[in-house]
Design an enzyme around this catalytic site. Structure first.
Site, PDB file in Angstrom:
ATOM      1  N   TYR A 205     -16.131  17.434  21.763  1.00  0.00           N
ATOM      2  CA  TYR A 205     -16.134  18.701  21.014  1.00  0.00           C
ATOM      3  C   TYR A 205     -15.091  19.658  21.558  1.00  0.00           C
ATOM      4  CZ  TYR A 205     -17.393  23.571  20.121  1.00  0.00           C
ATOM      5  OH  TYR A 205     -17.340  24.900  19.814  1.00  0.00           O
TER       6      TYR A 205
ATOM      7  N   THR B 231      -0.901 -17.115   0.240  1.00  0.00           N
ATOM      8  CA  THR B 231      -0.328 -16.818  -1.073  1.00  0.00           C
ATOM      9  C   THR B 231      -0.829 -15.513  -1.672  1.00  0.00           C
ATOM     10  OG1 THR B 231      -1.993 -18.403  -1.885  1.00  0.00           O
ATOM     11  CG2 THR B 231       0.275 -19.168  -1.747  1.00  0.00           C
TER      12      THR B 231
ATOM     13  N   TYR C 218      -4.615 -24.294   7.065  1.00  0.00           N
ATOM     14  CA  TYR C 218      -5.299 -23.022   7.280  1.00  0.00           C
ATOM     15  C   TYR C 218      -4.960 -22.073   6.129  1.00  0.00           C
ATOM     16  CZ  TYR C 218      -6.411 -24.524  12.035  1.00  0.00           C
ATOM     17  OH  TYR C 218      -6.925 -25.201  13.122  1.00  0.00           O
TER      18      TYR C 218
ATOM     19  N   THR D  59      -9.267 -24.596   6.462  1.00  0.00           N
ATOM     20  CA  THR D  59      -9.804 -25.032   5.177  1.00  0.00           C
ATOM     21  C   THR D  59     -10.544 -26.356   5.367  1.00  0.00           C
ATOM     22  OG1 THR D  59      -7.910 -26.377   4.483  1.00  0.00           O
ATOM     23  CG2 THR D  59      -7.788 -23.987   4.066  1.00  0.00           C
TER      24      THR D  59
ATOM     25  N   GLY E 195      -4.921  -5.327   3.777  1.00  0.00           N
ATOM     26  CA  GLY E 195      -3.880  -5.739   4.703  1.00  0.00           C
ATOM     27  C   GLY E 195      -4.387  -5.871   6.127  1.00  0.00           C
TER      28      GLY E 195
ATOM     29  N   PRO F  56      -8.325 -30.426   7.534  1.00  0.00           N
ATOM     30  CA  PRO F  56      -8.261 -29.972   8.931  1.00  0.00           C
ATOM     31  C   PRO F  56      -6.952 -29.339   9.383  1.00  0.00           C
ATOM     32  CG  PRO F  56      -9.399 -32.070   8.803  1.00  0.00           C
ATOM     33  CD  PRO F  56      -8.864 -31.797   7.426  1.00  0.00           C
TER      34      PRO F  56
ATOM     35  N   CYS G 259       0.818  -1.216   0.000  1.00  0.00           N
ATOM     36  CA  CYS G 259       0.000   0.000   0.000  1.00  0.00           C
ATOM     37  C   CYS G 259       0.854   1.269   0.000  1.00  0.00           C
ATOM     38  CB  CYS G 259      -0.920   0.021   1.221  1.00  0.00           C
ATOM     39  SG  CYS G 259      -2.053  -1.372   1.320  1.00  0.00           S
TER      40      CYS G 259
ATOM     41  N   GLU H  18     -11.300   4.060 -16.829  1.00  0.00           N
ATOM     42  CA  GLU H  18     -12.100   3.120 -16.042  1.00  0.00           C
ATOM     43  C   GLU H  18     -13.281   2.660 -16.894  1.00  0.00           C
ATOM     44  OE1 GLU H  18     -13.830   0.657 -13.837  1.00  0.00           O
ATOM     45  OE2 GLU H  18     -12.081   1.598 -12.864  1.00  0.00           O
TER      46      GLU H  18
ATOM     47  N   ASP I 175      -5.542 -12.432   1.125  1.00  0.00           N
ATOM     48  CA  ASP I 175      -6.262 -12.188  -0.125  1.00  0.00           C
ATOM     49  C   ASP I 175      -6.711 -13.456  -0.834  1.00  0.00           C
ATOM     50  OD1 ASP I 175      -5.559  -9.624   0.471  1.00  0.00           O
ATOM     51  OD2 ASP I 175      -4.465  -9.216  -1.380  1.00  0.00           O
TER      52      ASP I 175
END
Length: 468
Positions: free
Chosen positions: A423, A113, A277, A271, A299, A274, A42, A179, A281
């Site tokens: 405030y 990954t 995991y 997943t 992230g 068993p 990022c 776009e 992304d």
């Protein structure tokens, strides 16, 4: 306990660190094909625009730092085989000019990954001067090419596309953003809010073309421009900011179930196999508003998932909750953020909405430096808040976080409008813009309810006249 983690991004390394936090004796190995680890993709656009000094600055840790915590990080290595029945993986390691094959056993495997840049199926994508954006190496190549270029096209007006466009503009290039959809940032902003951001970046000198897909990238060996319908744009370089696709090859190899887009996991980040995991992304999650499967390529999501996966691997109990996909970005001096559903996405999911909108100030009207702030709050027909979008030159992130809490707690616009906010003239209005937007939503709901009651009375009166 032996844990092997595939992927050296935020999800993979955070999982490794959290496992070590909860288990001093676990044998942890992280395998990544990247040369650099523990950096923030990022941050790449902010190096280009000069707000961050150099790419080395965004690298937070080296493999040696993890080795001090007894976490072995293997870089420039490619996993080529996962044998789920034998609990082993094979990987190729680049050692100088040679490639060495190694094998590792695991008790638990974590697939982190991530995603890979989506390359559109169009002519010219592999010409010199055409770039994707995902890694530090990508950023370095873009910067090097930009230094000898005058015009650039950025394909895709999502967050990364706009941030890269601003970075290249700051380097002195003429920039055009294209776009295919009729608005910028379509996943996070409604058209009316997107227009505010578009107006701002156009004032910076960035040209924006909407509703036209790039049909072809021109050039023989190097990019010379692009074709949009009957229009041709000249360019010395072109950036494909066309999104990412989950990398699921390892999961398929391991026999894990795949959902609509990515790896299926349960609330433990486990997943269908068993002892395997997955985080980041490459996984599917549930949307907190619709309850449907979705993606959350953020992230912050990957880091939260890594904590859940790590706790469950070491025997602790933890559950990952459905997401609201809160986001924030900054281009130039303008910040914009969103959380939950836009009104557009809500309607697409069959949810009727009312939107409260308010244009206000970030400080007391009389205080020097007060900035315009635009707030849009999306509520269902019962007044329950399901989304919010905010644009201003300051203090957007904390307000988005406030709205994330409000939505997660199931608050209505009426309940929020009666909440206590702090405030002081230098930092806020006496009535926060969030409250003003909530009050606007309440008023609109009242008017709709009154109209509905009047229509009902009218129908009853006509029915009585007909029966008399």
């Amino acid at each position: 306990m032996k844990v092997v983690i595939i992927g050296g991004g935020a999800g993979g390394l955070s999982t490794a660190s959290n496992i070590r936090k909860y288990d001093e004796n676990a044998e942890i190995t992280v395998i990544t094909r990247d040369e650099h680890i523990a950096y923030s993709p990022c941050a790449i656009p902010y190096v280009l625009c000069g707000e961050v000094d150099c790419f080395e600055s965004i690298i937070m840790h080296e493999p040696e730092d993890y080795l001090e915590r007894n976490i072995n990080v293997i870089t420039r290595a490619e996993v080529v085989e996962v044998k789920e029945a034998e609990n082993t993986i094979k990987y190729h390691l680049q050692e100088g000019q040679n490639v060495v094959q190694n094998e590792l056993e695991y008790d638990y495997l974590v697939i982190a990954t991530g995603g890979s840049p989506f390359i559109p199926p169009m002519e010219g994508c592999y010409l010199d001067g055409v770039f994707k954006i995902r890694t530090i190496k990508d950023g370095q190549q873009i910067m090097g090419w930009a230094e000898k270029s005058k015009k650039a096209i950025v394909v895709g007006a999502g967050l990364i596309g706009l941030e890269i466009a601003f970075g290249l503009k700051n380097m002195g290039l003429d920039i055009t953003v294209t776009e295919m959809l009729p608005q910028i940032v379509p996943r996070s902003l409604d058209p009316d809010m997107a227009k505010i951001v578009q107006n701002y970046i156009e004032k910076l000198g960035i040209n924006v073309i909407l509703g036209k897909p790039i049909e072809k990238i021109m050039g023989e060996t190097m990019v010379e421009g692009a074709v949009l319908g009957e229009e041709e744009l000249e360019a010395d370089m072109l950036i494909l900011a066309t999104g990412v696709r989950p990398e699921i090859a390892m999961a398929k190899m391991a026999g894990c179930d795949i959902g609509r887009w990515a790896i299926e996991v349960n609330e433990k980040m486990q997943t269908s196999v068993p002892n395997i995991y997955a985080v980041g992304d490459c996984v599917e999650v549930f949307d907190a508003i619709t309850g449907h499967n979705t993606q959350s390529p953020l992230g912050s999501t990957a880091v939260r998932q890594s904590k859940i996966a790590a706790k469950n691997i070491v025997g602790m109990k933890a559950e990952f909750k459905p997401v609201l996909n809160s986001m924030v970005s900054k281009i130039g001096n303008l910040e914009f953020g969103a959380v939950g559903l836009t009104a557009t996405l809500a309607l697409q999911n069959g949810i009727k909405v009312v939107s409260g909108k308010k244009k206000a100030l970030t400080k007391a009207r009389y205080y020097p430096g007060a900035k315009r702030i635009d707030v849009k709050m999306v509520c269902d027909m019962n007044g329950k808040i399901i989304g919010c979008q905010i644009i201003a030159e300051e203090r957007v992130a904390e307000r988005i976080d406030t709205m994330s809490l409000a939505i997660a707690q199931g608050l209505t616009c009426a309940e929020l409008s009666n909440m206590e906010f702090s405030y002081a003239p230098p930092v806020s209005m006496v009535i926060d813009p969030i409250i003003l937007a909530a009050e606007d939503a309440c008023e609109k709901l009242k008017r709709l309810q009154k109209r509905k009651e009047n229509n009902k009375d009218s129908v009853n009166k006509n029915s009585n006249n007909l029966s008399s």
